[in-house]
Motif scaffolding. Sequence first.
Motif, short mmCIF file in Angstrom:
data_model
loop_
_atom_site.label_atom_id
_atom_site.label_comp_id
_atom_site.label_asym_id
_atom_site.label_seq_id
_atom_site.Cartn_x
_atom_site.Cartn_y
_atom_site.Cartn_z
N GLU A 5 0.81 -1.21 0.00
CA GLU A 5 0.00 0.00 0.00
C GLU A 5 0.85 1.27 0.00
OE1 GLU A 5 0.73 -1.25 4.23
OE2 GLU A 5 0.20 -2.24 2.34
N ASP A 6 2.16 1.14 0.27
CA ASP A 6 3.04 2.31 0.29
C ASP A 6 3.61 2.65 -1.09
OD1 ASP A 6 2.83 2.73 3.07
OD2 ASP A 6 4.22 1.07 3.43
N VAL A 7 3.33 1.84 -2.09
CA VAL A 7 3.80 2.12 -3.45
C VAL A 7 2.81 3.10 -4.09
CG1 VAL A 7 4.39 1.16 -5.69
CG2 VAL A 7 4.81 -0.17 -3.61
N LYS A 8 3.29 4.30 -4.40
CA LYS A 8 2.44 5.37 -4.91
C LYS A 8 2.92 5.84 -6.29
CE LYS A 8 -0.09 5.58 -1.19
NZ LYS A 8 -1.50 5.11 -1.21
N ALA A 9 1.96 6.20 -7.14
CA ALA A 9 2.31 6.74 -8.46
C ALA A 9 3.11 8.02 -8.35
CB ALA A 9 1.03 6.98 -9.27
N ARG A 10 2.81 8.83 -7.33
CA ARG A 10 3.55 10.08 -7.16
C ARG A 10 5.05 9.82 -6.99
NH1 ARG A 10 1.38 11.42 -2.69
NH2 ARG A 10 3.03 10.52 -1.43
N ASP A 11 5.40 8.81 -6.21
CA ASP A 11 6.82 8.50 -5.99
C ASP A 11 7.48 8.00 -7.27
OD1 ASP A 11 6.52 9.18 -3.31
OD2 ASP A 11 5.89 7.15 -2.78
N GLY A 17 -0.40 6.33 -14.05
CA GLY A 17 -1.74 6.51 -13.50
C GLY A 17 -1.97 5.62 -12.30
N GLU A 18 -2.88 6.05 -11.44
CA GLU A 18 -3.15 5.31 -10.20
C GLU A 18 -4.63 5.45 -9.82
OE1 GLU A 18 -1.50 7.14 -6.66
OE2 GLU A 18 -1.10 5.17 -5.80
N VAL A 19 -5.20 4.36 -9.32
CA VAL A 19 -6.50 4.44 -8.65
C VAL A 19 -6.30 3.98 -7.21
CG1 VAL A 19 -7.90 4.11 -10.73
CG2 VAL A 19 -7.19 2.12 -9.40
N ASP A 20 -6.95 4.68 -6.30
CA ASP A 20 -6.77 4.37 -4.87
C ASP A 20 -8.05 4.77 -4.15
OD1 ASP A 20 -5.80 3.71 -2.41
OD2 ASP A 20 -4.49 5.45 -2.23
N GLY A 21 -8.85 3.77 -3.79
CA GLY A 21 -10.11 4.08 -3.11
C GLY A 21 -11.16 4.61 -4.08
N ASP A 22 -11.81 5.73 -3.72
CA ASP A 22 -12.86 6.27 -4.58
C ASP A 22 -12.26 7.17 -5.67
OD1 ASP A 22 -12.16 8.61 -3.32
OD2 ASP A 22 -13.91 8.66 -2.01
N ALA A 23 -13.14 7.88 -6.40
CA ALA A 23 -12.69 8.67 -7.54
C ALA A 23 -11.69 9.75 -7.15
CB ALA A 23 -13.90 9.31 -8.23
N SER A 24 -11.75 10.22 -5.90
CA SER A 24 -10.82 11.26 -5.48
C SER A 24 -9.39 10.75 -5.40
CB SER A 24 -11.26 11.83 -4.12
OG SER A 24 -11.18 10.81 -3.13
N GLY A 25 -9.21 9.43 -5.41
CA GLY A 25 -7.87 8.85 -5.33
C GLY A 25 -7.26 8.55 -6.68
N THR A 26 -7.91 8.98 -7.76
CA THR A 26 -7.37 8.76 -9.10
C THR A 26 -6.34 9.84 -9.42
OG1 THR A 26 -9.45 7.79 -9.84
CG2 THR A 26 -7.94 8.55 -11.54
N ALA A 27 -5.20 9.43 -9.97
CA ALA A 27 -4.14 10.37 -10.29
C ALA A 27 -3.53 10.02 -11.64
CB ALA A 27 -3.06 10.36 -9.21
N ILE A 28 -3.17 11.05 -12.40
CA ILE A 28 -2.45 10.87 -13.67
C ILE A 28 -1.26 11.83 -13.66
CG2 ILE A 28 -2.60 10.75 -16.18
CD1 ILE A 28 -5.64 10.90 -15.95
N VAL A 43 7.31 17.33 -14.90
CA VAL A 43 6.19 16.47 -14.52
C VAL A 43 4.99 17.34 -14.18
CG1 VAL A 43 7.06 16.36 -12.14
CG2 VAL A 43 5.44 14.64 -12.94
N THR A 44 3.81 16.93 -14.64
CA THR A 44 2.57 17.64 -14.33
C THR A 44 1.54 16.64 -13.81
OG1 THR A 44 1.85 17.42 -16.63
CG2 THR A 44 2.89 19.50 -15.99
N ASP A 45 0.72 17.13 -12.91
CA ASP A 45 -0.37 16.35 -12.33
C ASP A 45 -1.63 16.66 -13.13
OD1 ASP A 45 -2.20 15.07 -10.77
OD2 ASP A 45 -1.91 16.31 -9.00
N GLU A 46 -2.08 15.71 -13.95
CA GLU A 46 -3.21 15.95 -14.84
C GLU A 46 -4.53 15.56 -14.16
OE1 GLU A 46 -2.71 17.43 -17.58
OE2 GLU A 46 -0.60 17.08 -18.10
N HIS A 47 -5.61 16.14 -14.66
CA HIS A 47 -6.93 15.85 -14.12
C HIS A 47 -7.90 15.54 -15.27
CE1 HIS A 47 -5.76 17.14 -10.10
NE2 HIS A 47 -5.13 18.15 -10.69
N GLU A 48 -8.67 14.52 -15.09
CA GLU A 48 -9.75 14.10 -15.99
C GLU A 48 -9.24 13.46 -17.28
OE1 GLU A 48 -12.19 17.62 -16.38
OE2 GLU A 48 -13.42 16.98 -14.67
#
Length: 228
Positions: free
Chosen positions: A92-98, A125-136, A145-150
């Motif tokens: 669970e500590d492996v994150k797309a951000r890292d 890209g990452e999914v984690d929990g509900d929709a608020s945990g989605t990251a690209i 690097v940029t944090d994209e949305h949608e």
Amino acid sequence: MSFMPYVAPEQMMKDRSEYAHKGIARGRSVIGLEYGDGLLFIAENPSATLHKISEIYDHIAFAGVGKYSEFEDLRIAGIRLADLRGFSYGREDVKARDLANAYSQALSNIFTQQMKPYEVEILVGEVDGDASGTAIYHILFDGSVTDEHEFVAIGGHADDLMESLRGRFTAGWDLATAVKTAVEVLGSPESRTIEADAIEAGVLDRTRSHRRKFRRLEEPEIAGLLAG
């Protein structure tokens, strides 16, 4: 005695950027977009064996455009880093951000220190929990690097695809709508219809009960989604 010709640092960086841009522009694009149950990565790719879209870890996916051998090196390095972090700490500590930060540092070093920059752009890209945990995360050849949305598009027609997506994207799409729209958008710069056998797609589906959220969409499923 011979001397190396002097090249201003600004000109050197400009030349490397242009070189990398030209290499990336020759490749076909990848779209990443959020849909109701997770995150879809989709691309035009006639090859059945040389994938642009892959799983990195349980809930993390990777997509690349540009020179295949270079983004494949990055993909493998990302898998090794994720495995090491998961083994050392916890899955669970492996994150797309890292991973995005690690890719950013690696590509920045290559861009500034090596003779030739990588001709790649990648998405993590990452999914984690509900929709608020989605990251690209979108990482460029120079380490930016940029944090994209949608949604996001990378590759040769990225600007045209982004413009088309801005006019069509709606949050909460089901998978069929997301796939059909993305395929139409991929073909729009050249007014082409892309057949199912030339599409590569993978999803991070947060509704899967399995620990691994990534699954690849096979050709029959893509054809069914496009026909539905």
